[in-house]
Enzyme design. Structure first.
Site, PDB file in Angstrom:
ATOM      1  CD  GLN A 100      -2.964   1.245   2.250  1.00 17.83           C
ATOM      2  OE1 GLN A 100      -3.543   2.278   2.492  1.00 17.83           O
ATOM      3  NE2 GLN A 100      -3.294   0.125   2.861  1.00 17.83           N
ATOM      4  CD  GLU A 160      -1.560   1.723   8.415  1.00 17.68           C
ATOM      5  OE1 GLU A 160      -1.497   2.005   7.209  1.00 17.68           O
ATOM      6  OE2 GLU A 160      -1.479   2.577   9.315  1.00 17.68           O
ATOM      7  CG  ASP A 201       0.372   0.733   4.704  1.00 22.28           C
ATOM      8  OD1 ASP A 201       1.582   0.643   4.983  1.00 22.28           O
ATOM      9  OD2 ASP A 201      -0.403  -0.219   4.802  1.00 22.28           O
ATOM     10  N   GLY A 229      -7.570  19.168  19.436  1.00 23.79           N
ATOM     11  CA  GLY A 229      -7.070  20.519  19.188  1.00 23.79           C
ATOM     12  C   GLY A 229      -7.461  21.544  20.240  1.00 23.79           C
ATOM     13  N   GLY A 230      -8.087  21.113  21.315  1.00 28.01           N
ATOM     14  CA  GLY A 230      -8.435  22.088  22.348  1.00 28.01           C
ATOM     15  C   GLY A 230      -9.909  22.453  22.374  1.00 28.01           C
TER      16      GLY A 230
HETATM   17  N1  CAO Z   1      11.906  -9.539  -9.695  1.00 24.16           N
HETATM   18  C1  CAO Z   1      12.679 -10.268  -8.857  1.00 24.16           C
HETATM   19  N2  CAO Z   1      12.680 -10.129  -7.530  1.00 24.16           N
HETATM   20  C2  CAO Z   1      11.857  -9.224  -7.004  1.00 24.16           C
HETATM   21  C3  CAO Z   1      11.029  -8.418  -7.809  1.00 24.16           C
HETATM   22  C4  CAO Z   1      11.073  -8.605  -9.211  1.00 24.16           C
HETATM   23  N3  CAO Z   1      10.312  -7.895 -10.036  1.00 24.16           N
HETATM   24  N4  CAO Z   1      10.321  -7.613  -6.996  1.00 24.16           N
HETATM   25  C5  CAO Z   1      10.695  -7.887  -5.733  1.00 24.16           C
HETATM   26  N5  CAO Z   1      11.623  -8.863  -5.734  1.00 24.16           N
HETATM   27  C6  CAO Z   1      12.274  -9.440  -4.575  1.00 24.16           C
HETATM   28  C7  CAO Z   1      13.135  -8.477  -3.802  1.00 24.16           C
HETATM   29  O1  CAO Z   1      14.328  -8.236  -4.467  1.00 24.16           O
HETATM   30  C8  CAO Z   1      13.324  -9.216  -2.479  1.00 24.16           C
HETATM   31  O2  CAO Z   1      14.318 -10.173  -2.627  1.00 24.16           O
HETATM   32  P1  CAO Z   1      15.421 -10.505  -1.493  1.00 24.16           P
HETATM   33  O3  CAO Z   1      14.769 -10.351  -0.170  1.00 24.16           O
HETATM   34  O4  CAO Z   1      15.810 -11.909  -1.829  1.00 24.16           O
HETATM   35  O5  CAO Z   1      16.537  -9.555  -1.668  1.00 24.16           O
HETATM   36  C9  CAO Z   1      12.016 -10.011  -2.354  1.00 24.16           C
HETATM   37  O6  CAO Z   1      11.339  -9.850  -3.609  1.00 24.16           O
HETATM   38  C10 CAO Z   1      11.115  -9.598  -1.223  1.00 24.16           C
HETATM   39  O7  CAO Z   1      10.984  -8.206  -1.107  1.00 24.16           O
HETATM   40  P2  CAO Z   1      10.426  -7.545   0.237  1.00 24.16           P
HETATM   41  O8  CAO Z   1      11.377  -7.722   1.378  1.00 24.16           O
HETATM   42  O9  CAO Z   1      10.119  -6.136  -0.070  1.00 24.16           O
HETATM   43  O10 CAO Z   1       9.050  -8.323   0.468  1.00 24.16           O
HETATM   44  P3  CAO Z   1       8.372  -8.976   1.751  1.00 24.16           P
HETATM   45  O11 CAO Z   1       7.073  -9.520   1.248  1.00 24.16           O
HETATM   46  O12 CAO Z   1       9.243  -9.948   2.455  1.00 24.16           O
HETATM   47  O13 CAO Z   1       8.101  -7.742   2.734  1.00 24.16           O
HETATM   48  C11 CAO Z   1       7.221  -5.598   3.360  1.00 24.16           C
HETATM   49  C12 CAO Z   1       7.022  -6.877   2.537  1.00 24.16           C
HETATM   50  C13 CAO Z   1       6.136  -4.630   3.000  1.00 24.16           C
HETATM   51  C14 CAO Z   1       7.150  -5.929   4.868  1.00 24.16           C
HETATM   52  C15 CAO Z   1       8.616  -5.004   3.030  1.00 24.16           C
HETATM   53  O14 CAO Z   1       8.687  -4.798   1.654  1.00 24.16           O
HETATM   54  C16 CAO Z   1       8.913  -3.678   3.749  1.00 24.16           C
HETATM   55  O15 CAO Z   1       9.207  -3.629   4.941  1.00 24.16           O
HETATM   56  N6  CAO Z   1       8.858  -2.574   2.970  1.00 24.16           N
HETATM   57  C17 CAO Z   1       9.210  -1.273   3.466  1.00 24.16           C
HETATM   58  C18 CAO Z   1       8.137  -0.717   4.330  1.00 24.16           C
HETATM   59  C19 CAO Z   1       6.809  -0.679   3.622  1.00 24.16           C
HETATM   60  O16 CAO Z   1       6.662  -0.077   2.589  1.00 24.16           O
HETATM   61  N7  CAO Z   1       5.817  -1.282   4.259  1.00 24.16           N
HETATM   62  C20 CAO Z   1       4.452  -1.007   3.868  1.00 24.16           C
HETATM   63  C21 CAO Z   1       3.829  -2.028   3.140  1.00 24.16           C
HETATM   64  S1  CAO Z   1       2.139  -1.628   3.034  1.00 24.16           S
HETATM   65  O17 CAO Z   1       1.502  -2.226   4.463  1.00 24.16           O
END
Ligand code: CAO
Length: 416
Positions: free
Chosen positions: A17, A140, A169, A248-249
């Site tokens: 998101q 989130e 988010d 806000g008061g």
């Molecule tokens: N081709 C190949 N690999 C891809 C790709 C693509 N097109 N797109 C993503 N990937 C890979 C990434 O390179 C990553 O690989 P490695 O971990 O092996 O290096 C893998 O997919 C996973 O990516 P991720 O860590 O972002 O995904 P996750 O599902 O484990 O985590 C989230 C999700 C949201 C917790 C994490 O991305 C995060 O903390 N993001 C930052 C904060 C954020 O935006 N959070 C809000 C999300 S909305 O609630």
């Protein structure tokens, strides 16, 4: 109609998101947003909480309108090559991967800056760079807890509470959009791109600004006079949860209206704005309160504010939330009915303004979404359907100069 961001090309390397909310906003305003997704699966929200089998979930469609979808495996050498070409031609890359994922893919800020020094690289992370939690993955509710929203939301006799509003988010995405637009304006002056980073914790805290105000006031004077705990309850050394009090008061509360016994949303929010005391008394048929020393000032009212709210509830008992607001608006009292999602979805004013829009979709039929909450005099942002997975892969590759044969080869290599 030309749009302000026409000609701005954005690589949308976002998911879930926070990032998608940012790039969707920029797409509404004219940017060419190319969502890069993993072949076969794509953004995880395409499959999350599906309501129609085999059709993209509403979670995805409502955060990815007006975008193109390019499938690309950016871990394969062939995929990396395509991404590099795209980077050379783009103005902005937006990502919200977990910490370090982009570096592990081989696209550190230094590498991106080397490939295209004019490109802006915009990132969302849970915590800011260098923070002692900067290795954490964040969703989130984690951000709402880390940014001060949870400890200050809810009732004093209950646990910390999460808000339904996406403070971690979409709010972070909006902050990032402001950062990107600022960096684009900066680039016009310097010719250089830069890194723009927003953390979810910081964005939540930014919206909890008044609670940090309250912490400092509490430390100085030992109480917070606009909180329900004042003057009868106890204050500790941290900002307490204030239930439905106004932040806000201006004292206010959620009050029962006709039908509350069976309708869990038959309520209005009523604000006792200090200088509007006289019209409030007139609206409630309590002219004797206007000059009564026990009611005349905000300070005098506070010790028995809940009795006042009770009296207002007695007045509300034979009025629906809509009838009550129709009366109170004539007296200039800041108030609103507590609206349900069903009521909002069908609200004619929101439909007319383009805040609630119905969007036709190739697979789903039409769906409702929230359109641009920002209105312009010279532009009405139009919401178009979210793309199917890889819908624009051929188109984007062709625009990068790939021939039909080369696109076929990329498919064979499972790179797109
Ligand atoms: N081709 C190949 N690999 C891809 C790709 C693509 N097109 N797109 C993503 N990937 C890979 C990434 O390179 C990553 O690989 P490695 O971990 O092996 O290096 C893998 O997919 C996973 O990516 P991720 O860590 O972002 O995904 P996750 O599902 O484990 O985590 C989230 C999700 C949201 C917790 C994490 O991305 C995060 O903390 N993001 C930052 C904060 C954020 O935006 N959070 C809000 C999300 S909305 O609630």
């Amino acid at each position: 109609m030309t749009k302000p961001l026409d000609g701005i090309k954005i690589i949308d390397f976002t998911h879930v998101q926070a990032g998608p909310a940012c790039t969707q906003l920029l797409a509404w305003f004219g940017a060419d947003v190319i969502k890069v997704e993993r072949p076969g699966s794509g953004d995880v929200t395409r499959n999350q909480l599906r309501d129609i089998p085999d059709a993209d979930a509403l979670y995805f469609t409502m955060l990815n309108s007006n975008k193109k979808s390019l499938t690309l495996d950016t871990k394969k050498p062939e995929g990396k090559e395509v991404l590099e070409k795209l980077i050379r031609e783009s103005d902005v890359l937006v990502e919200n991967f977990g910490p370090g994922a982009l570096d592990r893919m081989g696209f550190s800020w230094e590498r991106l800056n080397e490939l295209n020094p004019k490109m802006i690289v915009a990132s969302v992370k849970g915590f800011s760079d260098g923070h002692h939690y900067d290795d954490l993955k964040v969703y989130e509710n984690v951000a709402q807890c880390a940014g001060g929203a949870a400890s200050t939301t809810g009732f004093w006799d209950g646990p910390p509470t999460i808000s339904a509003a996406a403070l971690g988010d979409s709010n972070t995405g909006m902050h990032l959009a402001i950062g990107i637009l600022t960096a684009l304006l900066g680039r016009d002056k310097t010719g250089k791109g830069q890194k723009v980073a927003v953390s979810m914790q910081d964005s939540v805290l930014n919206l909890c600004r008044v609670k940090l105000r309250d912490q400092q006031r509490l430390e100085r004077v030992g109480y917070l006079e606009e909180y329900p705990q004042y003057p009868h309850g106890e204050f500790g050394d941290v900002v307490p949860r204030g239930g439905n009090a106004g932040g806000g008061g201006q004292p206010g509360w959620v009050l029962k209206c006709k039908g509350w016994e069976t309708d869990s949303n038959a309520y209005i929010y009523f604000t006792i704005q200090g200088h509007a005391w006289e019209p409030i008394c007139k609206a409630l048929g309590k002219p004797e309160w206007i000059d009564d020393p026990a009611y005349r000032t905000a300070e005098a009212r506070q010790p028995h504010i809940f009795e006042i709210f009770k009296t207002i509830e007695t007045w509300l008992a034979d009025k629906t939330k809509f009838e009550a607001v129709d009366i109170l608006r004539k007296f200039d009292i800041p108030c609103a009915p507590v609206l349900t999602m069903k009521e909002l979805a069908n609200d004619p004013s929101l439909r007319a303004s383009g805040t609630i829009v119905e969007v036709p979709h190739k697979k789903r039929g039409s769906y409702l979404t929230v359109g641009s909450p920002i209105k312009f005099s010279d532009m009405k942002p139009e919401v178009t359907a979210s793309p199917l997975l890889g819908e624009h892969t051929d188109e984007v590759l062709a625009s990068l100069g790939y021939s039909k044969q080369e696109i076929f080869n990329l498919r064979e290599a499972k790179a797109v």
